[in-house]
Each structure stands twice: as C-alpha cells, then as structure tokens.
Motif scaffolding. Structure first.
Motif, short mmCIF file in Angstrom:
data_model
loop_
_atom_site.label_atom_id
_atom_site.label_comp_id
_atom_site.label_asym_id
_atom_site.label_seq_id
_atom_site.Cartn_x
_atom_site.Cartn_y
_atom_site.Cartn_z
N ILE A 1 38.48 9.71 -26.39
CA ILE A 1 38.03 11.10 -26.47
C ILE A 1 37.71 11.63 -25.08
O ILE A 1 38.04 12.77 -24.74
N ALA A 2 37.09 10.80 -24.24
CA ALA A 2 36.71 11.24 -22.89
C ALA A 2 37.93 11.64 -22.07
O ALA A 2 37.97 12.73 -21.47
N ILE B 1 31.11 16.84 -23.59
CA ILE B 1 31.79 15.97 -24.56
C ILE B 1 32.24 14.67 -23.91
O ILE B 1 32.12 13.59 -24.50
N SER B 2 32.75 14.73 -22.67
CA SER B 2 33.21 13.51 -22.00
C SER B 2 32.04 12.56 -21.72
O SER B 2 32.17 11.34 -21.91
N GLY C 1 40.95 13.34 -29.41
CA GLY C 1 40.67 13.81 -28.06
C GLY C 1 41.77 14.68 -27.50
O GLY C 1 41.52 15.71 -26.86
N LYS D 1 29.25 12.39 -23.40
CA LYS D 1 28.84 11.86 -24.71
C LYS D 1 29.81 10.78 -25.18
O LYS D 1 29.42 9.77 -25.76
N ALA D 2 31.12 11.00 -24.93
CA ALA D 2 32.12 10.02 -25.35
C ALA D 2 31.96 8.71 -24.60
O ALA D 2 32.13 7.62 -25.17
N ASP E 1 40.56 8.19 -32.41
CA ASP E 1 39.79 8.85 -31.35
C ASP E 1 40.70 9.48 -30.30
O ASP E 1 40.45 10.59 -29.83
N ALA F 1 33.72 5.76 -26.42
CA ALA F 1 34.95 6.34 -26.98
C ALA F 1 35.79 6.89 -25.84
O ALA F 1 35.91 8.11 -25.67
N ASN G 1 40.21 14.38 -23.96
CA ASN G 1 39.56 15.68 -23.85
C ASN G 1 40.02 16.42 -22.60
O ASN G 1 40.38 17.59 -22.63
N ASP H 1 29.04 6.91 -26.02
CA ASP H 1 29.38 6.40 -27.36
C ASP H 1 30.52 5.39 -27.33
O ASP H 1 31.02 4.99 -28.39
N THR I 1 35.57 18.02 -35.75
CA THR I 1 35.75 16.57 -35.67
C THR I 1 35.32 15.90 -36.97
O THR I 1 35.95 14.94 -37.43
#
Length: 315
Positions: free
Chosen positions: A67-68, A55-56, A210, A58-59, A206, A64, A71, A62, A196
């Motif tokens: 979120i990174a 997820i991090s 996160g 991907k964030a 965001d 974001a 998270n 993206d 989400t």
C-alpha cells in the motif's frame, strides 16, 4: 451502507476543499508578486499530497509495503493520466502558455532517481535521506526563482492571474488556504478508509488496493484542484499542481515514510508499475516542450490509457 455514504461525503469535501485551495493559492501569488505556477508547486502540491503522506506512513507502521509504494506509484500515474485527462474533457487547458520545462525536468529526474533506488530492493533510511536531499534542492531552487521574480517585478504592474481578486484581504486568503489544506486530507481519509473497507470485503490484495483504490482516492485532491483550476482557466495552477505533487510524492512521501521503517519493494513494481509511471510522465513532453494545449482529444486519450492501466492491474 454507511461506508458508501461516508465515501460520498469524502468526495464532496474534496471538491469544496479543492476549490478553496485554488482560490487561496492564486490570490496568494498575486499578493506576493509570485507566479501562480510557483505557488502551485509548493503550497498546493504539499496540500494535495498530504493524503498520500499520511497513508504511506500508516502503511509502513501497519507493515503493508504494498500500500505504501502502490499509493505513490499509482498516484503519480493517476495524476498524469486521470488528473489531467478528466479536466481536459471539461475545458481545454492552455498549457502552451505555461513555462514548466525546468520543473518538469526536476520531476523526470526525481522519477529516475526513485526507480534507481527501488532496484536496491528496499527503501531504507539511506534511500530516504537521498530522496529528501533531492526535495531540499528542488525547493531551494523554486524559492530562489520566486524571490528573483518578486524582485524583478517590484514596482511594475504585473499581469494578474485570471480569476484573482486584487482586493481580497489577507485573512480571507488565509481562510481559503486553511480550508483547502485541512479539507483535502480529511475528505481523502474519509473516502479512502471507507472505500478500502468495501474493497477488502471482496478479497483484493494490499498491492492491488494500493495501486488502484488508494492511489485513485489519494489522487482525488489533485483531481478536485485541477478540475477547479481548469474551469477557472488557471492552466498554470493545474499543470504545476500535477508536476509539483508528483515530485513531492516521490521525494518527500517515500523519503519520510522510509525513515519511519524500511519499505520492501515488490518485484512486480520493478517489472511493470514503475515503468508505467515513467512512461506516463514522458507523455507530458508535447505539452511542456512542444507548446501543445491539453485539448478534449488529449483528455480522452489520457483517460482511456488510465482505464487500460486499471484493467491490466486488476486482471
């Protein structure tokens, strides 16, 4: 309706995968002559932290950063307050029997290093290499301890972890580990992605997503693993899972993600969330240094503190 059903499916997969991973890790420790704690600090911690890593990254891709970072910071807070709190409501975890001082010290050191780097305002490739260097040192130390323990116990009839099966064939141990390591990120991905979708429909930012929804979702593998470990009276796996996962979150996840791209640090993290994470980590002192068990009373206190944290973040 479909996001709700997929979220539920993700939760079921998480619970089943958590049970499989605990069985595989405990029996692997028995087969190798390595303490279950060491296995939980490496294999289990890596497997249960896989969702945060995915997820991090991907964030970051993206763009974001909220979120990174949220998270990881939110997940570490949840790991201690929620992941240790809820299982303690079901069964007392006899952590007084665990020897976790050294690894706990590593976790606190990793937390302090992470906070210091955060005050630079960005996690860039330099910070990433520093964090990964810390991870390499911790892993080298743990593998050294595991090797020394195996050599010391060679020829001795070491006590078997409760619930372990000395006759379990190697292929079955491998199946449990593979199912756990694959099922945990799969279940977390299903749960977090669809949750989400539900949350963004209400206009949540965001950073808040996160710190709360994504953090709780990616902590569910740790929660599933720890619940199963507590019910099987494997306190060493439960506590080692949390400590190892928190170290992996701080050193490996942000370390790797910052090599993918720079992660800007929101000032709100420096003012509140990082200190909550560190404070939650210090709450483990009675269990690590004073020989206290995590009883149901402690479970209520830890869970209540996490509920209060969520309220403050959401407000």
């Amino acid at each position: 309706m479909m996001p709700w059903l997929l979220s539920l499916l993700g939760l079921v997969i998480l619970l089943l995968a958590g049970d499989a991973l605990v069985k595989g890790a405990v029996n692997l420790s028995l087969r190798l002559g390595v303490p279950a704690l060491i296995v939980s600090l490496t294999i289990v911690a890596f497997g249960t932290s896989a969702p945060e890593l995915l997820i991090s990254i991907k964030a970051v891709i993206d763009n974001a950063p909220g979120i990174a970072l949220g998270n990881v910071v939110g997940s570490n807070t949840a790991n201690i307050l929620l992941v240790l709190g809820i299982p303690a409501l079901l069964a007392t975890m006899h952590t007084s029997e665990c020897s976790t001082r050294k690894t706990y010290n590593f976790m606190i050191a990793a937390s302090v290093l992470f906070i210091a780097l955060a005050f630079r305002g960005v996690f860039d490739w330099i910070a990433g290499l520093v964090l990964l260097g810390g991870l390499a040192y911790v892993l080298a130390d743990q593998f050294g301890e595991a090797r020394n323990h195996r050599n010391a116990c060679r020829g001795d009839s070491a006590e078997e972890p409760e619930g372990a099966d000395p006759d379990m064939p190697g292929w079955q141990i491998a199946v449990f580990l593979v199912l756990g390591l694959i099922g945990l990120p799969l279940g977390a991905s299903l749960l977090v992605d669809n949750a989400t979708i539900i949350a963004t429909a209400y206009g949540v930012s965001d950073t808040v997503i996160g710190l709360t929804l994504v953090a709780v979702g990616t902590s569910l593998p740790e929660l599933a693993t720890t619940v199963m470990a507590a019910l099987r009276r494997q306190a060493d796996v439960a506590l080692g899972n949390v400590i190892g996962s928190n170290m992996f979150n701080l050193l490996a996840i942000i370390g790797i993600a910052s090599l993918v791209g720079p992660i800007e640090v929101d000032p709100a993290f420096l003012q509140f969330d990082l200190w909550v994470m560190l404070g939650a980590s210090l709450l483990l002192i009675p269990f690590v240094y004073l020989g206290r068990d995590i009883t149901r009373i402690w479970g209520i206190a830890l869970s209540a503190l996490y509920a209060l944290y969520l309220v403050v973040v959401l407000i």
